[in-house]
Design a protein around this motif. Structure first.
Motif, PDB file in Angstrom:
ATOM      1  N   ASP A   1       0.844  -1.201   0.000  1.00  0.00           N
ATOM      2  CA  ASP A   1       0.000   0.000   0.000  1.00  0.00           C
ATOM      3  C   ASP A   1       0.882   1.254   0.000  1.00  0.00           C
ATOM      4  O   ASP A   1       0.621   2.208  -0.734  1.00  0.00           O
ATOM      5  CB  ASP A   1      -0.919   0.014   1.213  1.00  0.00           C
ATOM      6  CG  ASP A   1      -1.938  -1.111   1.192  1.00  0.00           C
ATOM      7  OD1 ASP A   1      -2.149  -1.710   0.117  1.00  0.00           O
ATOM      8  OD2 ASP A   1      -2.520  -1.383   2.255  1.00  0.00           O
ATOM      9  N   PHE A   2       1.916   1.244   0.826  1.00  0.00           N
ATOM     10  CA  PHE A   2       2.886   2.342   0.861  1.00  0.00           C
ATOM     11  C   PHE A   2       3.511   2.530  -0.522  1.00  0.00           C
ATOM     12  O   PHE A   2       3.571   3.646  -1.044  1.00  0.00           O
ATOM     13  CB  PHE A   2       3.955   2.018   1.907  1.00  0.00           C
ATOM     14  CG  PHE A   2       5.260   2.730   1.729  1.00  0.00           C
ATOM     15  CD1 PHE A   2       5.387   4.076   2.047  1.00  0.00           C
ATOM     16  CD2 PHE A   2       6.374   2.051   1.264  1.00  0.00           C
ATOM     17  CE1 PHE A   2       6.606   4.730   1.892  1.00  0.00           C
ATOM     18  CE2 PHE A   2       7.586   2.697   1.106  1.00  0.00           C
ATOM     19  CZ  PHE A   2       7.701   4.036   1.423  1.00  0.00           C
ATOM     20  N   ALA A   3       3.951   1.431  -1.132  1.00  0.00           N
ATOM     21  CA  ALA A   3       4.579   1.502  -2.454  1.00  0.00           C
ATOM     22  C   ALA A   3       3.605   2.030  -3.500  1.00  0.00           C
ATOM     23  O   ALA A   3       3.997   2.799  -4.390  1.00  0.00           O
ATOM     24  CB  ALA A   3       5.113   0.131  -2.853  1.00  0.00           C
ATOM     25  N   ASP A   4       2.332   1.650  -3.406  1.00  0.00           N
ATOM     26  CA  ASP A   4       1.335   2.153  -4.354  1.00  0.00           C
ATOM     27  C   ASP A   4       1.204   3.669  -4.279  1.00  0.00           C
ATOM     28  O   ASP A   4       0.912   4.321  -5.285  1.00  0.00           O
ATOM     29  CB  ASP A   4      -0.035   1.518  -4.094  1.00  0.00           C
ATOM     30  CG  ASP A   4      -0.119   0.070  -4.538  1.00  0.00           C
ATOM     31  OD1 ASP A   4       0.766  -0.394  -5.290  1.00  0.00           O
ATOM     32  OD2 ASP A   4      -1.086  -0.603  -4.128  1.00  0.00           O
ATOM     33  N   VAL A   5       1.421   4.241  -3.100  1.00  0.00           N
ATOM     34  CA  VAL A   5       1.320   5.688  -2.941  1.00  0.00           C
ATOM     35  C   VAL A   5       2.580   6.377  -3.453  1.00  0.00           C
ATOM     36  O   VAL A   5       2.509   7.304  -4.253  1.00  0.00           O
ATOM     37  CB  VAL A   5       1.074   6.084  -1.463  1.00  0.00           C
ATOM     38  CG1 VAL A   5       1.155   7.601  -1.279  1.00  0.00           C
ATOM     39  CG2 VAL A   5      -0.274   5.567  -0.984  1.00  0.00           C
TER      40      VAL A   5
END
Length: 191
Positions: free
Chosen positions: A15-19
């Motif tokens: 999720d962090f990487a998607d942001v």
């Protein structure tokens, strides 16, 4: 819209990487530029910035928080105790205002496609709530005070207005600049 904010954990890493890095570029900063030197990235992640950040996410003291809008990850805030951010500790440009063991907000990122939709306020509120839950006496940020729109490559530092709306007050100035603008010290006392 329902916003929720959670600390970065290994289970939330994608999720962090998607942001912050939806294309998973290896050379992207991975929000490490202000935190680790090249040698530390090598030590933690075998030279991989992504793996170094995964290692930080696995520590008890999380390197930041992710904000979700209706379950979709839309924002990232790098927040940690100042003394856990080596480049900030060593900084000659952003020096401590006093002896208060503040937590520092280094970076704010709103995911592409979700900007200008009210994500920043719950992101900062969630970061402050996380710091408060971990016993932080105060939270600081080092934004700029632009007269108009700011260069998006430096927008990660945030603006004075963002932090004022969250209750922060200016307590100092720095010798640092972003987009040729001086960075100021904004603080929210949690005591």
């Amino acid at each position: 819209m329902a916003f929720e904010t959670h600390p970065l954990t290994p289970a939330r890493f994608e999720d962090f990487a998607d942001v912050i890095n939806p294309n998973r570029r290896a050379t992207h900063c991975w929000c490490l530029s202000h935190r680790l030197r090249a040698g530390e990235i090598e030590e933690l992640g075998g030279g991989s910035r992504e793996e170094a950040m995964r290692a930080l996410a696995a520590r008890r003291s999380r390197p930041g928080v992710i904000t979700y809008e209706d379950g979709v990850p839309v924002g990232w805030c790098h927040i940690s105790p100042r003394d856990e951010i080596p480049r900030l500790v060593r900084s000659e440009l952003i020096r401590p205002v006093d002896e208060v063991p503040v937590w520092s907000i280094i970076c704010l990122v709103v995911r592409g496609g979700h900007r200008r939709r009210g994500v920043t306020a719950p992101l900062v509120e969630g970061a402050v709530a996380y710091a408060r839950s971990r016993g932080a006496p105060a939270v600081e940020a080092y934004p700029v005070d632009p007269e108009g729109r700011m260069d998006t490559t430096m927008a990660f530092v945030g603006t004075r207005a963002i932090f004022e709306r969250a209750g922060f007050e200016q307590v100092g100035v720095t010798d640092a600049v972003a987009s040729k603008m001086p960075r100021i010290v904004m603080r929210l006392d949690l005591r």
